[in-house]
Design a protein around this motif. Sequence first.
Motif, PDB file in Angstrom:
ATOM      1  N   TYR A 180      60.741 -44.233 -13.276  1.00 37.68           N
ATOM      2  CA  TYR A 180      60.299 -43.576 -14.498  1.00 37.68           C
ATOM      3  C   TYR A 180      61.446 -42.786 -15.116  1.00 37.68           C
ATOM      4  O   TYR A 180      62.222 -42.134 -14.415  1.00 37.68           O
ATOM      5  N   THR A 181      61.512 -42.814 -16.443  1.00 37.05           N
ATOM      6  CA  THR A 181      62.612 -42.148 -17.145  1.00 37.05           C
ATOM      7  C   THR A 181      62.629 -40.658 -16.870  1.00 37.05           C
ATOM      8  O   THR A 181      63.689 -40.065 -16.629  1.00 37.05           O
ATOM      9  N   PHE A 182      61.452 -40.021 -16.897  1.00 33.19           N
ATOM     10  CA  PHE A 182      61.432 -38.575 -16.697  1.00 33.19           C
ATOM     11  C   PHE A 182      61.862 -38.203 -15.283  1.00 33.19           C
ATOM     12  O   PHE A 182      62.440 -37.127 -15.057  1.00 33.19           O
ATOM     13  N   VAL A 183      61.629 -39.108 -14.308  1.00 35.22           N
ATOM     14  CA  VAL A 183      62.069 -38.850 -12.940  1.00 35.22           C
ATOM     15  C   VAL A 183      63.593 -38.919 -12.864  1.00 35.22           C
ATOM     16  O   VAL A 183      64.237 -38.103 -12.197  1.00 35.22           O
ATOM     17  N   LYS A 184      64.183 -39.889 -13.567  1.00 34.60           N
ATOM     18  CA  LYS A 184      65.638 -39.990 -13.598  1.00 34.60           C
ATOM     19  C   LYS A 184      66.261 -38.747 -14.224  1.00 34.60           C
ATOM     20  O   LYS A 184      67.250 -38.205 -13.721  1.00 34.60           O
ATOM     21  N   ILE A 185      65.670 -38.292 -15.328  1.00 34.22           N
ATOM     22  CA  ILE A 185      66.203 -37.103 -16.003  1.00 34.22           C
ATOM     23  C   ILE A 185      66.059 -35.871 -15.117  1.00 34.22           C
ATOM     24  O   ILE A 185      66.983 -35.057 -15.000  1.00 34.22           O
ATOM     25  N   MET A 186      64.907 -35.737 -14.459  1.00 35.77           N
ATOM     26  CA  MET A 186      64.699 -34.603 -13.560  1.00 35.77           C
ATOM     27  C   MET A 186      65.683 -34.639 -12.397  1.00 35.77           C
ATOM     28  O   MET A 186      66.243 -33.613 -12.007  1.00 35.77           O
ATOM     29  N   GLY A 187      65.909 -35.834 -11.850  1.00 31.27           N
ATOM     30  CA  GLY A 187      66.861 -35.956 -10.750  1.00 31.27           C
ATOM     31  C   GLY A 187      68.266 -35.581 -11.176  1.00 31.27           C
ATOM     32  O   GLY A 187      68.973 -34.850 -10.470  1.00 31.27           O
ATOM     33  N   ASN A 188      68.681 -36.060 -12.349  1.00 31.01           N
ATOM     34  CA  ASN A 188      70.009 -35.714 -12.858  1.00 31.01           C
ATOM     35  C   ASN A 188      70.119 -34.232 -13.183  1.00 31.01           C
ATOM     36  O   ASN A 188      71.170 -33.614 -12.991  1.00 31.01           O
ATOM     37  N   MET A 189      69.016 -33.654 -13.654  1.00 29.13           N
ATOM     38  CA  MET A 189      69.013 -32.216 -13.957  1.00 29.13           C
ATOM     39  C   MET A 189      69.150 -31.394 -12.679  1.00 29.13           C
ATOM     40  O   MET A 189      69.820 -30.357 -12.665  1.00 29.13           O
ATOM     41  N   LEU A 190      68.539 -31.859 -11.606  1.00 28.41           N
ATOM     42  CA  LEU A 190      68.685 -31.163 -10.323  1.00 28.41           C
ATOM     43  C   LEU A 190      70.146 -31.168  -9.872  1.00 28.41           C
ATOM     44  O   LEU A 190      70.632 -30.184  -9.304  1.00 28.41           O
ATOM     45  N   TRP A 191      70.850 -32.269 -10.116  1.00 25.16           N
ATOM     46  CA  TRP A 191      72.281 -32.311  -9.807  1.00 25.16           C
ATOM     47  C   TRP A 191      73.038 -31.269 -10.617  1.00 25.16           C
ATOM     48  O   TRP A 191      73.912 -30.570 -10.101  1.00 25.16           O
ATOM     49  N   LEU A 192      72.703 -31.157 -11.900  1.00 25.85           N
ATOM     50  CA  LEU A 192      73.363 -30.166 -12.746  1.00 25.85           C
ATOM     51  C   LEU A 192      73.082 -28.753 -12.253  1.00 25.85           C
ATOM     52  O   LEU A 192      73.997 -27.911 -12.187  1.00 25.85           O
ATOM     53  N   VAL A 193      71.841 -28.478 -11.872  1.00 25.51           N
ATOM     54  CA  VAL A 193      71.481 -27.153 -11.361  1.00 25.51           C
ATOM     55  C   VAL A 193      72.219 -26.869 -10.054  1.00 25.51           C
ATOM     56  O   VAL A 193      72.752 -25.773  -9.844  1.00 25.51           O
ATOM     57  N   ALA A 194      72.280 -27.865  -9.158  1.00 26.91           N
ATOM     58  CA  ALA A 194      72.950 -27.687  -7.866  1.00 26.91           C
ATOM     59  C   ALA A 194      74.447 -27.433  -8.057  1.00 26.91           C
ATOM     60  O   ALA A 194      75.026 -26.541  -7.414  1.00 26.91           O
ATOM     61  N   ILE A 195      75.076 -28.203  -8.928  1.00 28.27           N
ATOM     62  CA  ILE A 195      76.508 -28.013  -9.215  1.00 28.27           C
ATOM     63  C   ILE A 195      76.749 -26.633  -9.817  1.00 28.27           C
ATOM     64  O   ILE A 195      77.723 -25.936  -9.475  1.00 28.27           O
ATOM     65  N   THR A 196      75.858 -26.217 -10.715  1.00 32.52           N
ATOM     66  CA  THR A 196      75.992 -24.898 -11.344  1.00 32.52           C
ATOM     67  C   THR A 196      75.900 -23.793 -10.301  1.00 32.52           C
ATOM     68  O   THR A 196      76.706 -22.851 -10.298  1.00 32.52           O
TER      69      THR A 196
END
Length: 266
Positions: A180-196
């Motif tokens: 699902y697209t929203f799952v992909k976006i959420m997963g990528n957002m978690l990477w951004l949060v973790a890196i931050t």
Amino acid sequence: MLPVSSPTKPDGKFRKDSFSSTKQKWKFLRRIYKYKHMDFEFAAWQMLYLFIAPKKVYKNFRYQSETKHQWARDDPAFLVLVAAVVVVSSIFYSVILRFKIQFFFLHLLWVVFFDYLIMALLIATAFWYCVNRLMRRPDCPNQWVEWQYSFDVHLNAFFPFLVILHIVQVLLMYDRIQDYTFVKIMGNMLWLVAITYYFYITFLGYFVLPFTRRTVAFLYPIAAFAVLFVLSIVFNWHFSYLLRLFVTYRLEDRSVLGPHSNSTHN
């Protein structure tokens, strides 16, 4: 202004034992075997505040430097608790991805010894070297960051990174929902949060030292990954699935890749 460590002799030459005092390191290692003397409650408090108010954690480091004349932890409780979280999260990860029993143990060894310990040693050493060589104020020539403090800074930054990517993100790796697209976006957002979290906490760790400068450089990777996050949406990249590919290929167990595996190799 208190020195973190002084790697110079009176004649100004560089000392070979400048990582930190040998006595301090052995004292720290000996306490690992004396769990009754570890302050796990305080370590757990630090773990919580690394998520909600990391500045408070480094205020405590500053207070310790004034009372104990060292910035690095003298209690291995935090190290032990993070190791425990690594093990538990690896079990959780293996269950969600349905690893076979032999691959579960192999995954556990990879994560504990390479992803956690070896990478911690390498990253802490790299940051220790860069900060001492490039980020010390010129008016503080005899004040240096001790290696053990750099190791603590990495552990502080690594803990939220670990929880976000090795526990929360895994919930988005179910085969039935990962397309699902929203799952992909959420997963990528978690990477951004973790890196931050990782680079912001790292920045705080070196910014709090009274003899450093230009530590804002530790925040630059956040901007770079924010751009990468936008590109991931445009080009439909899925960082969570790429991580899953990496882990399963490292274990040579392609059976857990799910329906993506066939299309990926065609």
